[in-house]
Design a protein around this motif. Structure first.
Motif, mmCIF file in Angstrom:
data_model
loop_
_atom_site.group_PDB
_atom_site.id
_atom_site.type_symbol
_atom_site.label_atom_id
_atom_site.label_comp_id
_atom_site.label_asym_id
_atom_site.label_seq_id
_atom_site.Cartn_x
_atom_site.Cartn_y
_atom_site.Cartn_z
ATOM 1 N N VAL A 102 26.942 39.109 24.413
ATOM 2 C CA VAL A 102 27.276 38.470 25.685
ATOM 3 C C VAL A 102 28.205 37.273 25.481
ATOM 4 N N SER A 103 29.073 37.062 26.442
ATOM 5 C CA SER A 103 29.879 35.847 26.497
ATOM 6 C C SER A 103 29.154 34.831 27.372
ATOM 7 N N VAL A 104 28.913 33.645 26.832
ATOM 8 C CA VAL A 104 28.298 32.550 27.587
ATOM 9 C C VAL A 104 29.410 31.574 27.970
ATOM 10 N N PRO A 105 29.563 31.250 29.262
ATOM 11 C CA PRO A 105 30.651 30.362 29.676
ATOM 12 C C PRO A 105 30.632 29.027 28.939
ATOM 13 N N TYR A 106 31.801 28.707 28.391
ATOM 14 C CA TYR A 106 32.055 27.456 27.665
ATOM 15 C C TYR A 106 33.400 26.974 28.204
ATOM 16 N N SER A 107 33.411 25.858 28.890
ATOM 17 C CA SER A 107 34.575 25.490 29.690
ATOM 18 C C SER A 107 35.605 24.670 28.915
ATOM 19 N N LEU A 108 36.842 25.164 28.883
ATOM 20 C CA LEU A 108 37.921 24.335 28.351
ATOM 21 C C LEU A 108 38.283 23.219 29.327
ATOM 22 N N GLU A 109 38.200 23.496 30.619
ATOM 23 C CA GLU A 109 38.574 22.496 31.622
ATOM 24 C C GLU A 109 37.655 21.275 31.584
ATOM 25 N N MET A 110 36.372 21.487 31.273
ATOM 26 C CA MET A 110 35.420 20.376 31.218
ATOM 27 C C MET A 110 35.296 19.805 29.807
ATOM 28 N N ASN A 111 36.005 20.364 28.862
ATOM 29 C CA ASN A 111 35.990 19.897 27.480
ATOM 30 C C ASN A 111 36.609 18.502 27.409
ATOM 31 N N ASP A 112 35.905 17.562 26.792
ATOM 32 C CA ASP A 112 36.401 16.185 26.790
ATOM 33 C C ASP A 112 37.729 16.030 26.061
ATOM 34 N N THR A 113 37.952 16.810 24.994
ATOM 35 C CA THR A 113 39.226 16.713 24.288
ATOM 36 C C THR A 113 40.379 17.221 25.145
ATOM 37 N N ILE A 114 40.163 18.316 25.859
ATOM 38 C CA ILE A 114 41.202 18.812 26.761
ATOM 39 C C ILE A 114 41.473 17.780 27.851
ATOM 40 N N ALA A 115 40.413 17.205 28.398
ATOM 41 C CA ALA A 115 40.580 16.215 29.465
ATOM 42 C C ALA A 115 41.318 14.972 28.979
ATOM 43 N N TYR A 116 40.860 14.402 27.865
ATOM 44 C CA TYR A 116 41.404 13.117 27.434
ATOM 45 C C TYR A 116 42.714 13.237 26.659
ATOM 46 N N VAL A 117 42.835 14.246 25.808
ATOM 47 C CA VAL A 117 44.000 14.341 24.928
ATOM 48 C C VAL A 117 45.110 15.189 25.539
ATOM 49 N N VAL A 118 44.737 16.322 26.131
ATOM 50 C CA VAL A 118 45.750 17.235 26.665
ATOM 51 C C VAL A 118 46.153 16.836 28.083
ATOM 52 N N ASN A 119 45.158 16.715 28.964
ATOM 53 C CA ASN A 119 45.460 16.402 30.366
ATOM 54 C C ASN A 119 45.548 14.915 30.648
ATOM 55 N N LYS A 120 45.105 14.099 29.693
ATOM 56 C CA LYS A 120 45.249 12.645 29.740
ATOM 57 C C LYS A 120 44.657 12.027 31.014
ATOM 58 N N VAL A 121 43.445 12.465 31.353
ATOM 59 C CA VAL A 121 42.768 11.874 32.500
ATOM 60 C C VAL A 121 42.031 10.614 32.065
ATOM 61 N N GLU A 122 41.751 9.747 33.020
ATOM 62 C CA GLU A 122 41.000 8.527 32.748
ATOM 63 C C GLU A 122 39.506 8.827 32.770
ATOM 64 N N PRO A 123 38.694 8.018 32.086
ATOM 65 C CA PRO A 123 37.253 8.276 32.049
ATOM 66 C C PRO A 123 36.628 8.430 33.432
ATOM 67 N N ARG A 124 36.983 7.559 34.354
ATOM 68 C CA ARG A 124 36.384 7.657 35.694
ATOM 69 C C ARG A 124 36.714 8.992 36.346
ATOM 70 N N ARG A 125 37.953 9.440 36.163
ATOM 71 C CA ARG A 125 38.359 10.719 36.744
ATOM 72 C C ARG A 125 37.639 11.875 36.046
ATOM 73 N N TYR A 126 37.449 11.780 34.738
ATOM 74 C CA TYR A 126 36.724 12.827 34.024
ATOM 75 C C TYR A 126 35.303 12.950 34.558
ATOM 76 N N GLY A 127 34.632 11.827 34.753
ATOM 77 C CA GLY A 127 33.289 11.866 35.310
ATOM 78 C C GLY A 127 33.264 12.512 36.682
ATOM 79 N N GLN A 128 34.261 12.224 37.504
ATOM 80 C CA GLN A 128 34.334 12.825 38.826
ATOM 81 C C GLN A 128 34.601 14.328 38.732
ATOM 82 N N MET A 129 35.444 14.721 37.770
ATOM 83 C CA MET A 129 35.701 16.149 37.561
ATOM 84 C C MET A 129 34.409 16.894 37.221
ATOM 85 N N LEU A 130 33.587 16.319 36.359
ATOM 86 C CA LEU A 130 32.328 16.955 35.993
ATOM 87 C C LEU A 130 31.444 17.153 37.227
#
Length: 320
Positions: A205-233
């Motif tokens: 089985v494949s168990v969902p593992y989210s790249l969009e919610m991944n902190d490295t993707i958020a902070y390094v790739v998409n360069k979101v701010e911590p407050r925005r990351y928390g809101q995204m979650l």
């Protein structure tokens, strides 16, 4: 020419048999801390450089060392506070380099699944036998140090090959029978678990593992701010919670102890955890438990529905 990976069929999200989680939970929620080991000067791989700068890559190495020295302790305390058992995406070399981290996780009954041996050694360019050996080494290392029969896999640095899933399932069966090698995090195609096609025919089985919610993707790739990351979650959870009233969904937060655990990022992460675990109809669980529950209760129904829909689609195509 192959048009897709071939691991799964198209299966419309809105027309599936209803999925229910234990105690009527709408969302199965799990956190996957990536606890990794990066080598300062790893063997060169012609397909991918381990570090963007010339060796020695002291800045990149040392911030990851910060994660294992400081960030892990900070994140572990926070997950404990909200009753979350981590499902560790583990660079298994950590068992030798930092056994004290492994012991702390064992004390809290966290899950260990394989993320390869080092996160600076990639699958790219390996023969099938070399990859099989690497996977076996990682699974045996987890068992030797923790007694856990490794159930899940995430390729090191997401360096997946065409053989990865088949090899992982086969090695898991060789080592542990049905108790080993039965789920993957390497596919990002769904918000529910799905059956996966393997050459062995093993129930997998494949168990969902989210790249969009991944902190490295958020902070390094998409360069979101911590407050925005928390809101995204929170917003991600809200949508899955809403849809979970009709059929159960899965939310994963993949973290890295050198990213989310930096002091200025912890409050946003904590507020998201408090919000999510504050809902009574959320199953706070692990990757292995999600896979086991799905395999026991829904895998066969899902397979039958997929086969029925594929047969109907083929029949309609021949009648046109």
């Amino acid at each position: 020419m192959q048009s897709d990976p071939g691991f799964y069929e198209y299966w419309p999200y809105h027309q599936r048999p209803r999925l229910t989680w234990p105690n009527g939970a709408r969302v199965a929620f799990w956190v996957a801390p990536n606890i990794e080991f990066y080598e300062l000067n790893p063997p060169a791989n012609p397909h991918r450089k381990a570090w963007p700068q010339p060796s020695p890559a002291v800045p990149g190495y040392s911030i990851r060392d910060y994660g294992n020295r400081v960030g892990h302790m900070r994140q572990m305390a926070l997950l404990n506070k909200y009753g979350v058992r981590g499902s560790i995406s583990l660079s298994t070399a950590l068992c030798e380099h930092h056994p004290e981290i492994i012991e702390l996780c064992q004390e809290r009954n966290w899950e260990f699944f394989s993320h390869g041996i080092y996160n600076t050694r990639y699958t790219y360019g390996m023969s099938a036998e070399q990859e099989r050996s690497m996977i076996r080494d990682s699974m045996e290392t987890i068992y030797r140090h923790t007694g856990q029969k490794c159930a899940g896999y995430l390729a090191p640095a997401l360096s997946h090959s065409e053989d990865t899933l088949d090899l992982f399932a086969e090695v898991g069966t060789e080592l542990f029978g049905d108790d080993g090698g039965f789920y993957t995090c390497d596919l990002f195609h769904d918000d529910q678990p799905t059956p996966i096609n393997l050459r062995s025919g093993k129930r997998f089985v494949s168990v969902p593992y989210s790249l969009e919610m991944n902190d490295t993707i958020a902070y390094v790739v998409n360069k979101v701010e911590p407050r925005r990351y928390g809101q995204m979650l929170k917003e991600n959870f809200d949508r899955l919670y809403q849809e979970g009233a009709e059929s159960g969904t899965v939310m994963c937060i993949p973290t890295h102890n050198y990213q989310v655990s930096c002091p200025h990022r912890m409050r946003a992460f904590e507020e998201a955890l408090e919000y999510i675990t504050g809902h009574s109809d959320v199953w706070v669980t692990t990757g292995r438990e999600i896979a086991e529950y799905y395999l026991q209760h829904f895998y066969d129904t899902a397979r039958a529905d997929i086969e029925h829909k594929n047969a109907s689609a083929k029949w309609e195509a021949t009648c046109q």
